[in-house]
Design a protein around this motif. Sequence first.
Motif, PDB file in Angstrom:
ATOM      1  N   ALA A 185      89.369 -16.926  48.763  1.00  0.00           N
ATOM      2  CA  ALA A 185      90.228 -15.837  48.382  1.00  0.00           C
ATOM      3  C   ALA A 185      91.529 -15.585  48.930  1.00  0.00           C
ATOM      4  N   ALA A 186      91.961 -16.376  49.926  1.00  0.00           N
ATOM      5  CA  ALA A 186      93.341 -16.534  50.351  1.00  0.00           C
ATOM      6  C   ALA A 186      94.120 -17.075  49.483  1.00  0.00           C
ATOM      7  N   LEU A 187      93.638 -18.035  48.824  1.00  0.00           N
ATOM      8  CA  LEU A 187      94.559 -18.988  47.728  1.00  0.00           C
ATOM      9  C   LEU A 187      94.678 -17.861  46.408  1.00  0.00           C
ATOM     10  N   ASP A 188      93.548 -17.209  46.093  1.00  0.00           N
ATOM     11  CA  ASP A 188      93.695 -16.254  45.058  1.00  0.00           C
ATOM     12  C   ASP A 188      94.799 -15.285  45.179  1.00  0.00           C
ATOM     13  N   SER A 189      94.750 -14.750  46.619  1.00  0.00           N
ATOM     14  CA  SER A 189      95.744 -13.645  47.016  1.00  0.00           C
ATOM     15  C   SER A 189      97.193 -14.198  46.887  1.00  0.00           C
ATOM     16  N   LEU A 190      97.170 -15.380  47.278  1.00  0.00           N
ATOM     17  CA  LEU A 190      98.362 -15.815  47.272  1.00  0.00           C
ATOM     18  C   LEU A 190      99.330 -15.993  45.865  1.00  0.00           C
ATOM     19  N   THR A 191      98.209 -16.309  44.897  1.00  0.00           N
ATOM     20  CA  THR A 191      98.701 -16.602  43.574  1.00  0.00           C
ATOM     21  C   THR A 191      98.987 -15.271  42.817  1.00  0.00           C
ATOM     22  N   SER A 192      98.713 -14.165  43.405  1.00  0.00           N
ATOM     23  CA  SER A 192      98.969 -12.859  42.885  1.00  0.00           C
ATOM     24  C   SER A 192     100.333 -12.547  43.452  1.00  0.00           C
ATOM     25  N   GLY A 193     100.622 -11.304  43.066  1.00  0.00           N
ATOM     26  CA  GLY A 193     102.257 -10.867  43.530  1.00  0.00           C
ATOM     27  C   GLY A 193     102.356 -10.277  44.743  1.00  0.00           C
ATOM     28  N   ILE A 194     101.345 -10.566  45.689  1.00  0.00           N
ATOM     29  CA  ILE A 194     101.557  -9.841  46.947  1.00  0.00           C
ATOM     30  C   ILE A 194     102.784 -10.592  47.793  1.00  0.00           C
ATOM     31  N   ASP A 195     103.129  -9.640  48.751  1.00  0.00           N
ATOM     32  CA  ASP A 195     104.418 -10.091  49.717  1.00  0.00           C
ATOM     33  C   ASP A 195     103.757 -11.209  50.612  1.00  0.00           C
ATOM     34  N   VAL A 196     104.110 -12.457  50.446  1.00  0.00           N
ATOM     35  CA  VAL A 196     103.509 -13.590  51.148  1.00  0.00           C
ATOM     36  C   VAL A 196     103.799 -13.428  52.517  1.00  0.00           C
ATOM     37  N   LYS A 197     105.228 -13.031  52.954  1.00  0.00           N
ATOM     38  CA  LYS A 197     105.527 -12.924  54.140  1.00  0.00           C
ATOM     39  C   LYS A 197     104.627 -12.120  54.992  1.00  0.00           C
TER      40      LYS A 197
END
Length: 645
Positions: A259-271
Amino acid sequence: MRQFTVLKHSLAMAIVATTSLSTVSEASAQNFFGRLFNSNRNVQQDGPHAPVRRVQPAPQVKAPAATAPSAPVAAAPAARPKPAPIKKVSAPSYYTYRTPALVPINFARLLPTGSAEITGSIEPAAAESAFDRALDGLRDYQLTAEKEIAAAIEKHYAAHPDFIWVQDGSTHARAEAALAVLDDAASYGLEPGDYQVTRLSAAAEGEVSATTEAGLIRFEMALSARVLRYIRDAHAGRINPNLISGYHDFPDKPIDYAAALDSLTSGIDVKSYLETQHPQNAEYRALRSELKTLRAELPETAIRVDPKLLLKPGQSSSELPKMLSLIVQKSDAAYKAAHGAAIEANAGGEIYTPELVTAVKAAQEAHGLKADGVIGPRTVAVIAGMSKADKINKVEVALEQLRWHPSQLGDTLVLLNAASFQAIYRENGVDKLTMRTVVGSPATQTSFFYDEIERVEYNPYWGVPRSIIVNEMLPRLLNDPGYLDRAGYEVTDAKGQRIPSSAINWAAHGSNIPYNVRQTPSEANALGELKIMFPNKHAIYMHDTPQKSFFSRDARALSHGCVRLSDPRGMAAAVLGSDLAHVEAKLAKGHSSEKITRKIPVYVAYFTAWPNQAGQVSYVPDVYDRDEKVLTALRKTSDSRAPAM
């Protein structure tokens, strides 16, 4: 004379009969108790009291008749079984910390079908993506990671064959944001080397070749592995506390890496996403701020005193002159006027003279310490302070320990910090009650865990732990079986049947005592007038104590592991959401129990660096020497991760 002889003969017969009767009765009782020993022994010491059923006396047995009036035969004494060996119950131990093994990430399932047989270059199909074209760069690439992280990477890229961190032949903006967070790991007390990733070189950017494609795909996989490691460490800690010792007891904090990798693939603010993986509480933020302040300070030139110094009146130590210099440095004009001459007269001397004892007592009192004249670790810590390096270590340990806990500690809670001998009750984010505690001695340490408070018991029974029964009571019971009967204790078997302590052959079972022992409510009860329960496998709880004098000491690691409170009524009223009048009324009615009607977490903690609500961090000695165990585990973790790629 004949009358005397007849009387003598009659007495002898009576003695024979009495001895025989006693012997047979005792044997019958022992046979009865023996039938009880095979029952279940795992009865919770602090659970509800089982019904009491007294053991019926053994039936009277007629003594055997004497064979000849003139020659009475003495009854043979009953043969006693050989005493069983007694093995003391050991306290939990500290382990040699072993880091979990890293595993190679298996990229084989990502490669095109049949690629293992391909030895030459292949003209890529028109439909191939940049990710597909770069996959051949993984053929001989070796990258290790934690087992769960390796599995998550294999699964994610098999299902989603595309870049997360690369775009148009160079690093994506989200990669730069992630790298910036990894570079800042030290500000959280983490080790930056654990998250090291080789950047793409300038030559790899722009026009893409087979060589640069290999660099891109390797950068992609390495950054994913290290970002997931960062998430793991920020969320649950770099080390597994339960591998340090049996005193540490924390539940797993699972992470959904896919799920973390999926979230990082999306347009979220990574920082922001990565930073929120850290504990989100005020204590963590205050400790991080303290770490930044400490690292910004200039190198120290202060006098350093051995933090483990223990100097009593009449003894000598080379540390004494340094300690006296610090006392003078940190004293006011009144102190110097009263004691400066005595200190100056003994300047450079290493003998702790009576004049210096008086001066040290005054300094202890001025610093809020017990004025006993003994220069021990607590006096050194308060007066001499700790070195900058020691403080940094303590803050880094505290940050790691907080990562073992829930991210949000809660607005209403109880904190029992064994290291500072302090209990805090917090309600709606405000510390409303603070009190002194007595905690486990270094030999019988208070464990490190968190739980939830369930009830208050008034005028409690004390269920004696097996360790105390075997290690402390049993040696006395072997010579004085009736000791527990006289001292106000009840002995029951696993079925709740009451058995007189004096009727038990305590030597027959060694360390496997098949009985429960509890002390009845009284002024002498070890738990005092109440206890506050949060049932746990360590049998640790908060309670009152008849030994009030212990609270006047500065170092209070004196119990068998439970936490004694200096104001138990105040704590009981607080967790119940009531007042002292309510608690006093309950106590007046005898033994009873009252449930807590709201959820109040209790943190049985061990922090040698801890902030108050204003964010000011206090430092205390490491009474259990646990900090070094944590630091050792952290160093081993870094060593095991040393090859970043």
